[in-house]
Design a protein around this motif. Structure first.
Motif, PDB file in Angstrom:
ATOM      1  N   GLY A 152       8.165   5.171  15.853  1.00  0.00           N
ATOM      2  CA  GLY A 152       8.805   5.371  14.572  1.00  0.00           C
ATOM      3  C   GLY A 152       8.222   4.454  13.526  1.00  0.00           C
ATOM      4  O   GLY A 152       7.722   3.360  13.830  1.00  0.00           O
ATOM      5  N   ALA A 153       8.262   4.895  12.262  1.00  0.00           N
ATOM      6  CA  ALA A 153       7.699   4.088  11.185  1.00  0.00           C
ATOM      7  C   ALA A 153       8.480   4.328   9.901  1.00  0.00           C
ATOM      8  O   ALA A 153       9.028   5.416   9.671  1.00  0.00           O
ATOM      9  N   ARG A 154       8.545   3.278   9.080  1.00  0.00           N
ATOM     10  CA  ARG A 154       9.249   3.380   7.806  1.00  0.00           C
ATOM     11  C   ARG A 154       8.422   2.698   6.736  1.00  0.00           C
ATOM     12  O   ARG A 154       7.888   1.612   6.935  1.00  0.00           O
ATOM     13  N   ILE A 155       8.291   3.391   5.591  1.00  0.00           N
ATOM     14  CA  ILE A 155       7.519   2.836   4.487  1.00  0.00           C
ATOM     15  C   ILE A 155       8.424   2.015   3.581  1.00  0.00           C
ATOM     16  O   ILE A 155       9.479   2.491   3.148  1.00  0.00           O
ATOM     17  N   GLU A 156       8.007   0.770   3.335  1.00  0.00           N
ATOM     18  CA  GLU A 156       8.686  -0.073   2.357  1.00  0.00           C
ATOM     19  C   GLU A 156       7.798  -0.150   1.125  1.00  0.00           C
ATOM     20  O   GLU A 156       6.668  -0.652   1.195  1.00  0.00           O
ATOM     21  N   SER A 157       8.300   0.371   0.030  1.00  0.00           N
ATOM     22  CA  SER A 157       7.480   0.461  -1.181  1.00  0.00           C
ATOM     23  C   SER A 157       7.364  -0.881  -1.886  1.00  0.00           C
ATOM     24  O   SER A 157       8.357  -1.572  -2.090  1.00  0.00           O
ATOM     25  N   SER A 163       5.710   8.361  13.500  1.00  0.00           N
ATOM     26  CA  SER A 163       6.591   9.371  12.912  1.00  0.00           C
ATOM     27  C   SER A 163       7.363   8.712  11.791  1.00  0.00           C
ATOM     28  O   SER A 163       8.145   7.772  12.015  1.00  0.00           O
ATOM     29  N   LEU A 164       7.103   9.168  10.569  1.00  0.00           N
ATOM     30  CA  LEU A 164       7.744   8.571   9.400  1.00  0.00           C
ATOM     31  C   LEU A 164       9.168   9.091   9.270  1.00  0.00           C
ATOM     32  O   LEU A 164       9.467  10.037   8.529  1.00  0.00           O
ATOM     33  N   ASP A 165      10.070   8.478  10.016  1.00  0.00           N
ATOM     34  CA  ASP A 165      11.483   8.854   9.940  1.00  0.00           C
ATOM     35  C   ASP A 165      12.315   7.582  10.008  1.00  0.00           C
ATOM     36  O   ASP A 165      11.772   6.468  10.065  1.00  0.00           O
ATOM     37  N   ASN A 166      13.624   7.735   9.980  1.00  0.00           N
ATOM     38  CA  ASN A 166      14.492   6.558  10.049  1.00  0.00           C
ATOM     39  C   ASN A 166      14.396   5.936  11.435  1.00  0.00           C
ATOM     40  O   ASN A 166      14.498   6.624  12.446  1.00  0.00           O
ATOM     41  N   ILE A 167      14.188   4.647  11.480  1.00  0.00           N
ATOM     42  CA  ILE A 167      14.055   3.943  12.749  1.00  0.00           C
ATOM     43  C   ILE A 167      15.073   2.826  12.818  1.00  0.00           C
ATOM     44  O   ILE A 167      15.549   2.310  11.804  1.00  0.00           O
ATOM     45  N   SER A 168      15.383   2.459  14.021  1.00  0.00           N
ATOM     46  CA  SER A 168      16.313   1.352  14.243  1.00  0.00           C
ATOM     47  C   SER A 168      15.689   0.416  15.261  1.00  0.00           C
ATOM     48  O   SER A 168      14.728   0.751  15.935  1.00  0.00           O
ATOM     49  N   GLY A 169      16.248  -0.734  15.432  1.00  0.00           N
ATOM     50  CA  GLY A 169      15.722  -1.707  16.370  1.00  0.00           C
ATOM     51  C   GLY A 169      14.647  -2.570  15.746  1.00  0.00           C
ATOM     52  O   GLY A 169      14.428  -2.567  14.528  1.00  0.00           O
TER      53      GLY A 169
END
Length: 881
Positions: free
Chosen positions: A759-764, A787-793
């Motif tokens: 999982g991956a999340r973009i921080e602008s 996978s650019l979706d909401n992730i936890s952990g």
């Protein structure tokens, strides 16, 4: 559609380049490649293959660049070696030695020459050498014969060529004189015999040390150093020559070295070059004791007459010992001159021969290179050229064999010599000289040194002495490619002969390549059983694979350590290109002749156009500078690296019917709107440029694949018309590459599989960068395995310029332990890097290691540096958690 598997044998034999090679472009700039003529003594070896491949690359490149290229083929008669080979064959098949006449032997050699030259031509065609085979020349064809006679007479009339009685190196096996360059000094186990030379007027003696006791019958003096206190009292006295009753003087000469042997040396003017000079200086008698077979003659005691020189040595030592004249024997290492063709020890003998005084010719050749009219590549080989020419000695050009250019000199009844271009001209001279209507003339039975006609190769192949159109068009506008081992054999002699005859240099450039060696760095030879047959390699891997391998390793002047594995790697590269073309065919990427390359709007297409354009320019620059290794590397890096590893992966999702990646609202994904036509046209265009650039190096596969692309006529890629500003698109794709590489590095360092989806999340940080990341989201997700979706952990950041991508790593990670592990890994890698650098700095390692092993070490250093940089990046990322 291409076959699935790359099989060069299925198409290489179908292509012929003869028509292409014979086409002339009369209005184009002339350029000539002078093929070093192979000897008609068998088949081509890997050394020939390297030399001819380099020349063929140059020829094909120049043709693609619009030059009128003459690639001149031919053969050398190779006098001594060819005659020896044919004689050996005849003797092994029942012909008795001594029964062959000149005419019968020459008939056999001409028959052998035809078969051998045809076999070599076939090999050249298998290798794809694109000579103009309609212009084949031979150093003994009729036109060459007339030219050789013409030059012989010119040199004779100019006082440069003469007949004289001098000491020469004599080969007893061949029964011929050989030149100084045909002498090979070998270190062998020898003996130094210390012999008593009794004084004529007392019971005292001088101890003389010699390595050749059998020649004592030709001694004319014993020399001692005038400063040697041991022997000063003997100077001017006489000694009795052992085993004879002849008296010879004791003379003083600085040549005698008090530190060598006994300090007293025997002087044998007829059988030693140094002794000959001392004999002339001291007016000593010259006593020849050996015939042309290496047997002792009538000038020795009857017991030794007709005895082989080495048998005589044993007998002389035996008698000296019996007569108590042998003081002692030392075992030593000594250097002995051997014939380079016969491999037997040579004998210095005084005989009548034809010579060329090379000093005047050498000065012309030296000036031509010193003035920059002819350049050596690499430049340092000029030093060897200058060294030989500045110390050149008279060149013995006559050989006592039958195969070769018979010397154009005829003798009258009284021995008067008449030098002429033909018999009729000689007869005219004789009639005038003797005042008779008819004179009995006998032609000289000797032939010319092979290198005499080989030295004329640049201009006799163009029609000299006639002032032909070819001679005017191509002379001095040529390059010659050869190994450093024949700089003085061939290059220097061509320069001497050519500048003398034509008053201009024959070629503007001399490209010196290295030698092909085995995996241990040894020179290949049949005796060492390390010879690799190039045709066998062609059958196993394809001619193109061999050519590409040789080109990729062909750094000027550098030897190549050859193995099958290297050729296999070359084939793997060509297989890659084969598969690329097949992929393009399956995806409908057809070459579009109307493709407006400057109108391309797709950033991925712009990026590959930019990359391929730069590759073409880099390869062109390398070709112009004869750096074929660099040219091959530029092509490899762009095709395998930029195109296959990146571009094809970029376009795979684009060419899909539906986009890859996340499926919510595809906020910024281009997959729905990308211009697939741009991609297909750019892909086909790029592939065709690869094929065109490859063509000079690997012509068979290039011809095959260009045909598959619908292009039959080959030309060098013209990228000068690509003038659109693609900088924005190129910058975007480079950013995408950096993003993907950074994520991959992090995953690898943290022991995740590259293919494992995280999982991956973009921080602008910068909205424009965020937009860019979402614009190429499908490509990034597909190639980086995220996978650019909401992730936890727990997450680990990938810090980019303008954004941070947080990568989900699952459960809790002990950050400190992970940093310690990575730092430990860095230390291990740096240690390994230092070891590799140390080996690369060790001359002993470089001399012994194969080319492949050296290259592996260089690549290892680069790989480690890259890996350390990536791990340090991950350590920095962990610091911010």
């Amino acid at each position: 559609m291409l076959e699935k598997n790359f099989n060069p044998e299925s198409f290489e034999r179908n292509f012929s380049f003869e028509i292409e090679a014979s086409l002339r472009e009369p209005n184009a700039k002339p350029f000539m490649i002078l093929l070093p003529p192979p000897n008609v003594t068998g088949s081509l070896h890997l050394g020939h293959t390297l030399c001819y491949t380099i020349q063929d690359i140059i020829a094909r490149y120049k043709r693609l660049k619009g030059y009128d290229v003459l690639f001149q083929p031919g053969f050398d008669h190779a006098g001594i070696v060819t005659q020896l080979l044919v004689e050996k064959h005849l003797y092994e098949n029942g012909v008795e030695k001594g029964t062959l006449t000149r005419e019968s032997l020459l008939k056999e050699i001409w028959f052998y020459k035809e078969n051998s030259s045809n076999a070599i031509l076939n090999q050249m065609k298998i290798l794809g050498i694109s000579c103009d085979f309609s212009r084949i020349r031979f150093t003994m064809d009729e036109d060459a014969k007339k030219a050789v006679h013409k030059l012989f007479v010119m040199l004779f009339k100019d006082g440069i060529l003469y007949r004289g009685r001098r000491m020469v190196n004599w080969d007893p096996l061949i029964r011929s004189a050989v030149s100084d360059l045909e002498v090979v000094e070998k270190e062998v186990d020898g003996r130094l015999w210390h012999i008593k030379y009794m004084l004529a007027d007392s019971s005292d003696f001088i101890t003389v040390a010699t390595t050749r006791p059998e020649t004592l019958f030709g001694d004319s003096a014993v020399a001692v150093n005038p400063d040697d206190q041991r022997y000063r009292r003997f100077i001017g006295k006489e000694v009795i020559l052992p085993l004879t009753n002849r008296k010879i003087p004791v003379i003083a000469d600085k040549y005698a070295d008090p530190e060598k042997g006994s300090g007293a040396v025997k002087i044998t003017p007829a059988h030693d070059f140094n002794d000959y000079e001392i004999g002339m200086k001291n007016k000593l008698p010259i006593v020849n004791i050996m015939d042309f077979n290496g047997e002792l003659n009538e000038n020795v005691p009857e017991l030794f007459q007709k005895m082989d020189r080495f048998e005589a040595r044993k007998k002389v030592v035996e008698l000296l010992e019996k007569k108590e004249l042998l003081v002692k024997v030392e075992n030593i290492k000594q250097k002995i001159p051997f014939g380079d063709r016969s491999d037997v020890p040579l004998e210095p003998i005084i005989t009548h021969q034809w010579f060329i005084n090379c000093e005047r010719l050498a000065s012309l050749a030296i000036k031509a290179v010193a003035d920059g009219k002819t350049k050596f590549i690499p430049k340092h080989w000029e030093n060897l050229y200058f060294e030989w020419l500045k110390n050149v000695r008279p060149w013995c050009i006559s050989r006592q064999i039958w195969w070769g250019h018979r010397i154009p000199a005829w003798y009258g009844p009284d021995g008067q010599v008449f030098v002429a271009e033909n018999f009729e001209e000689a007869m005219g001279q004789a009639i005038k000289f003797y005042g008779k209507n008819r004179v009995e003339l006998t032609q000289d039975g000797d032939v010319l040194d092979t290198w005499f006609s080989s030295g004329m190769w640049p201009f006799i192949t163009l029609g000299w002495p006639q002032n032909t159109d070819d001679l005017k068009r191509f002379y001095s506008k040529m390059i010659v490619v050869t190994g450093f081992d024949i700089i003085f054999f061939w290059i220097a002699r061509m320069m001497m002969m050519s500048v003398y005859c034509m008053d201009d240099v024959p070629f503007s450039e001399v490209y010196i390549h290295g030698l092909i060696r085995d995996i241990k760095g040894q020179k290949m030879s049949k005796s060492k059983k390390n010879v690799i047959n190039p045709i066998d390699l062609c059958k196993k891997y394809g001619a193109d694979a061999l050519r590409y391998t040789l080109a990729s390793m062909s750094s000027p002047g550098r030897d190549i350590k050859m193995t099958d594995h290297l050729v296999e790697k070359g084939r793997n590269f060509l297989t890659k290109l084969w598969n690329v073309v097949r992929f393009a065919q399956m995806k409908g990427c057809i070459y579009n002749r109307e493709f407006d390359i400057n109108a391309v709007s797709h950033p991925v297409a712009q990026w590959i156009i930019h990359k391929v354009k730069q590759m073409v320019l880099d390869v062109e620059n390398s070709m112009e500078n004869y750096r074929f290794d660099e040219a091959a590397n530029h092509l490899y890096q762009c095709l395998w690296g930029s195109f296959c590893d990146w571009y094809l992966e970029f376009i795979k999702p684009i060419l899909q019917q539906s986009p890859a990646g996340f499926t919510d609202n595809n906020r910024y994904s281009l997959s729905h709107t990308l211009l697939k036509k741009d991609i297909r046209d750019a892909t086909a265009w790029a592939i065709l440029q690869f094929i065109k650039v490859l063509y000079p190096i690997a012509p068979f596969i290039a011809k095959k694949l260009s045909g598959e692309m619908g292009v039959l006529e080959m030309s060098w890629p013209d990228v000068s018309n690509i003038n659109a500003d693609f900088s924005d698109g190129v910058g975007e794709i480079e950013f995408v590459k950096t993003t993907i590489s950074s994520i991959r590095s992090l995953k690898q360092c943290l022991c995740f599989s590259v293919k494992e989806k995280l999982g991956a999340r973009i921080e602008s940080v910068n909205p424009a960068v965020e937009d860019l990341l979402f614009k190429y989201a499908d490509i990034i997700q597909n190639m980086a395995g995220v996978s650019l979706d909401n992730i936890s952990g727990q997450t680990v950041p990938v810090v980019l310029d303008g954004a941070i991508i947080h990568i989900g790593v699952g459960g809790q990670m002990n950050v400190n332990e992970e940093k310690a592990r990575l730092r430990n890994e860095v230390q291990k890698l740096l240690k390994s890097k230092d070891e590799a650098i140390a080996r690369l700095s060790n001359n002993d390692f470089l001399n012994k290691a194969t080319e492949e092993v050296v290259q592996e070490h260089k690549e290892r250093v680069d790989e480690i540096a890259d890996k350390v940089q990536k791990i340090n990046y991950v350590i920095q990322s962990l610091e911010v958690i």
